[in-house]
Write an enzyme that holds these catalytic residues in place. Structure first.
Site, PDB file in Angstrom:
ATOM      1  N   LEU A 265       0.871  -1.167   0.000  1.00  0.00           N
ATOM      2  CA  LEU A 265       0.000   0.000   0.000  1.00  0.00           C
ATOM      3  C   LEU A 265       0.908   1.217   0.000  1.00  0.00           C
ATOM      4  O   LEU A 265       1.996   1.190   0.598  1.00  0.00           O
ATOM      5  CB  LEU A 265      -0.889   0.048   1.244  1.00  0.00           C
ATOM      6  CG  LEU A 265      -2.070  -0.919   1.345  1.00  0.00           C
ATOM      7  CD1 LEU A 265      -2.809  -0.699   2.664  1.00  0.00           C
ATOM      8  CD2 LEU A 265      -3.023  -0.744   0.177  1.00  0.00           C
ATOM      9  N   ASP A 266       0.494   2.294  -0.647  1.00  0.00           N
ATOM     10  CA  ASP A 266       1.278   3.521  -0.583  1.00  0.00           C
ATOM     11  C   ASP A 266       1.481   3.925   0.866  1.00  0.00           C
ATOM     12  O   ASP A 266       0.635   3.660   1.728  1.00  0.00           O
ATOM     13  CB  ASP A 266       0.559   4.654  -1.318  1.00  0.00           C
ATOM     14  CG  ASP A 266       0.525   4.448  -2.822  1.00  0.00           C
ATOM     15  OD1 ASP A 266       1.235   3.558  -3.316  1.00  0.00           O
ATOM     16  OD2 ASP A 266      -0.225   5.182  -3.497  1.00  0.00           O
ATOM     17  N   ASN A 267       2.591   4.591   1.129  1.00  0.00           N
ATOM     18  CA  ASN A 267       2.876   5.035   2.500  1.00  0.00           C
ATOM     19  C   ASN A 267       1.740   5.880   3.070  1.00  0.00           C
ATOM     20  O   ASN A 267       1.430   5.799   4.257  1.00  0.00           O
ATOM     21  CB  ASN A 267       4.179   5.833   2.536  1.00  0.00           C
ATOM     22  CG  ASN A 267       5.386   4.996   2.153  1.00  0.00           C
ATOM     23  OD1 ASN A 267       5.344   3.770   2.188  1.00  0.00           O
ATOM     24  ND2 ASN A 267       6.464   5.662   1.769  1.00  0.00           N
ATOM     25  N   THR A 269      -1.388   5.684   2.445  1.00  0.00           N
ATOM     26  CA  THR A 269      -2.661   4.954   2.474  1.00  0.00           C
ATOM     27  C   THR A 269      -2.698   4.028   3.677  1.00  0.00           C
ATOM     28  O   THR A 269      -1.711   3.374   4.007  1.00  0.00           O
ATOM     29  CB  THR A 269      -2.833   4.124   1.189  1.00  0.00           C
ATOM     30  OG1 THR A 269      -2.778   4.997   0.061  1.00  0.00           O
ATOM     31  CG2 THR A 269      -4.165   3.396   1.182  1.00  0.00           C
ATOM     32  N   ARG A 386      -5.392   6.887  -6.978  1.00  0.00           N
ATOM     33  CA  ARG A 386      -5.032   8.304  -6.875  1.00  0.00           C
ATOM     34  C   ARG A 386      -4.939   8.953  -8.248  1.00  0.00           C
ATOM     35  O   ARG A 386      -5.468  10.053  -8.484  1.00  0.00           O
ATOM     36  CB  ARG A 386      -3.706   8.445  -6.119  1.00  0.00           C
ATOM     37  CG  ARG A 386      -3.765   7.940  -4.699  1.00  0.00           C
ATOM     38  CD  ARG A 386      -2.381   7.764  -4.096  1.00  0.00           C
ATOM     39  NE  ARG A 386      -1.637   9.018  -4.113  1.00  0.00           N
ATOM     40  CZ  ARG A 386      -0.345   9.109  -3.826  1.00  0.00           C
ATOM     41  NH1 ARG A 386       0.340   8.006  -3.505  1.00  0.00           N
ATOM     42  NH2 ARG A 386       0.254  10.274  -3.849  1.00  0.00           N
TER      43      ARG A 386
END
Length: 477
Positions: A265-267, A269, A386
């Site tokens: 997961l993106d940092n 998120t 995003r």
């Protein structure tokens, strides 16, 4: 003579030089054998000592055995303080990367301390974080490097010099230039070994603020499901493999074997992440992802509404942020699809909420309402939600990378060379300039949280493997 570390950890080396700070200012290199992308050798020159915490400047330094012991803990969480040795750099600070070629045999910690004038505790912390790399032979400097730099490289890599090094016998130059992470302060390095030191590695101070046990959703014999906090990394970065969800969850559970990442997961998120307890299950879960047996639902807090249904874009196959996407099919580009299942109007986050969760202002016009969307992620590309929401003029709240671009295109339709109002270009160079200009409209990566949560994850359609995250920050609206 100390014994050389085995090839799996490869240590050895050549003759050495120290890349002085004055030389390093202008030294740049494109070195695909290091990270398969361009690496900037330009170094932001700062005082190496007085920018560190006061504890580093004391006269008495700990021994190497002391450096290996457990560091000081935070009184609130019991975890090590993130600033106990190295401060977290400002999010806007320029990277500082030191490139060295070892001049004399010895322990890597001692050499870096001497070369950079850093205290042992500082260098030990960098090694612990995973911010120090080495290679048997130095990469070639670019033609724009200072002549002194080029001269030193040539001396260190002269065939007559390399032939004397038993550590690289039977290797090609490309094999000897492959980099490995330094993992031990006592690791022996020969003269000529190349060292890359990330002086200011990417830090994740939120790791030390989280009650990790309270974030654990499920523990089984094969895996752990975590409700990942925003502002943390699942499995680490190039220069920080310590401050991660996997490591801190392992500690919280008191496990003897580190948990393994199965997906990302993106940092910025939060939400459901599956961490494997064994290599075998990590492979099994990767297989389930490839076979599309894993279903992920997300909650997104958008600045504008989107209709329910499937949204399709195509993502440029360039592994670099921002991710550029096109509404039209582009040959070789990756298919991106998501389904908006629900979209409901909710109050725009108050200033108190935005401050509490470090939600960034991104230039979107002031309004009273936001829109909470439930999303079924059909394809799973980096930054996909995003980028797609941004391209649909409904960027996620707090997304400092994609919201500024959406604002810019709304003010100047046609700015996006891949958007609905794109223009025709008379030549390829004109198109390239338009792409670069479009990239420039994007901002930096968010520092902590955005309006995005992986709210549910399930697999195998048997009802047994179904997990939900806790309420996202935007539920506090």
């Amino acid at each position: 003579m100390r014994s050389v570390t085995p090839p799996s950890m490869v240590v050895s080396g050549c003759r050495s030089f120290l890349v002085s700070l004055s030389l390093a200012r202008t030294l740049q290199i494109s070195h695909s054998s290091l990270n398969n992308h361009n690496i900037n050798y330009a170094i932001k020159c700062c005082s190496p000592i007085n920018t560190l915490s006061p504890a580093l400047t004391s006269d008495s330094e700990p021994s190497r055995s002391d450096l290996a012991s457990s560091p000081t803990s935070s009184s609130s969480t019991g975890y090590p303080r993130h600033d106990r040795l190295l401060p977290c750099p400002s999010p806007n600070s320029a990277p500082r990367i030191e490139h060295l070629v070892v001049s004399e045999d010895g322990p890597v910690l001692e050499y870096i301390c001497k070369a950079l004038d850093f205290p042992p505790s500082s260098v030990a912390e960098l090694i612990r974080l995973g911010a120090v790399y080495y290679a048997l032979v130095s990469p070639q400097p670019p033609s724009t490097a200072p002549q002194e730099q080029i001269r030193i490289f040539r001396e260190a890599t002269e065939p007559s010099v390399l032939r004397k090094r038993s550590s690289i016998k039977g290797m090609t130059i490309q094999q000897a230039q492959k980099t490995y992470r330094v993992t031990n302060v006592d690791q022996f390095v020969e003269a000529g070994t190349y060292l890359r030191v990330y002086v200011y590695p990417k830090r994740f101070p939120r790791c030390y603020e989280i009650d990790w046990r309270s974030r654990i959703i499920a523990v089984t014999e094969s895996y752990v499901v975590l409700d990942k906090p925003a502002g943390t990394s699942v499995g680490g970065t190039t220069n920080n493999i310590e401050e991660t969800c996997a490591i801190f969850t392992t500690r919280a559970l008191g496990l003897s074997t580190p948990l393994l990442t199965t997906h990302q997961l993106d940092n910025c998120t939060g939400g459901c992440v599956v961490l494997a307890r064994t290599k075998e299950y990590s492979s099994i879960f990767h297989g389930k992802i490839r076979e599309k047996k894993v279903k992920k639902l997300y909650l997104a807090l958008a600045a504008a509404p989107l209709p329910c249904g499937i949204i399709t874009h195509y993502m440029r196959p360039v592994n670099r942020a921002p991710r550029l996407i096109s509404e039209d099919y582009m040959e070789g580009w990756h298919l991106c699809q998501l389904e908006v299942m629900e979209c409901r109007k909710v109050p725009w986050p108050s200033n108190v909420i935005q401050d509490k969760y470090c939600i960034e202002e991104c230039g979107w016009p002031s309004q009273d309402y936001a829109y909470e969307c439930k999303i079924n992620l059909i394809t799973g590309k980096t930054h996909q939600i995003r980028a797609q929401f941004g391209a649909s003029k409904a960027p996620l709240i707090g997304d400092s990378m994609y919201m500024p671009a959406a604002v810019a295109e709304m003010a100047n339709p046609g700015l996006n060379p891949f958007g609905k109002h794109k223009t025709e270009f008379s030549c390829e160079s004109e198109k390239e300039m338009a792409i670069l200009n479009w990239i420039a409209q994007h901002g930096k990566e968010p520092s902590v949280a955005i309006g995005l949560q992986a709210c549910e994850i399930s697999w195998d359609d048997d009802g047994e493997h179904f997990y939900k995250a806790g309420s996202p920050w935007c539920s506090c609206l």
